[in-house]
Design a protein around this motif. Sequence first.
Motif: not given
Length: 241
Positions: A121-125, A135-145
């Motif tokens: 997810p970090d590189m994807a963002l 990109a589609i990912m969990p909200m918690s991951v997007a908020r964390h990054l």
Amino acid sequence: MPAAEESTEIPETLVELRFAYVAGVTPGKWIRRWEERMPDVPLHAFMSDDGAQLSVLRDGSADLSFVRLPVDREGLNVIPLYEEQPVVVAPKGHEISVFEEVALEDLSEENFLDVEEMGGPDMALQVVASGAGLAIMPMSVARHLNNKQTVMRQLTGAPGTQIGLAWLAGTDSPIIEEFIGIVRGRTAQSSRQPSAQQEKPKKVPKPDRRGTGAKKPAVAQRYAPNPDKGRGKGSRKKGKR
């Protein structure tokens, strides 16, 4: 010598419990509850990549691991905990920013990146921020990054992900069961918590102070009670003669 009986009590010696967790999991509340209930057992937590969420168990780095399901469950005990809300992430200024949530079917013409192929997810963002796709990912991951060059919106019509707790089969112990109970929200007084199953000292019965003498038999009443007793002088009504 007779074999020692198995004890369900939490060992008094210091034993460190280690657990790993993937990005998006916030273990702070469980750590605080553990420190309140089990202050004599150190708890060590560390974040692991999605690709290492099981290997930390197999190489002995962690006793338990918060994983993102699905996973290969062979040789593992896994309990599902909660579902995560999916979001779509786009470069800053994208048209999805004017909506509160977006339906997956309305993005059919967009180019979606494979988060795993992007290296996580970090590189994807970072790739999303460049404008190469969404990109589609969990909200918690997007908020964390928290990539400032991207915008995310809740996504409907897309399957969600689930967080679970995993540990190696055959490694069950009172310490692990105690932690599982805390994660599942059991109270300290729950009968399913090993720390609540410790035998409490039995109360010594109080001595009988009533004595051992035989009770006196009740004396039969010879006379009927006087109905006028206690009324005072002149209180009896006079009838007609």
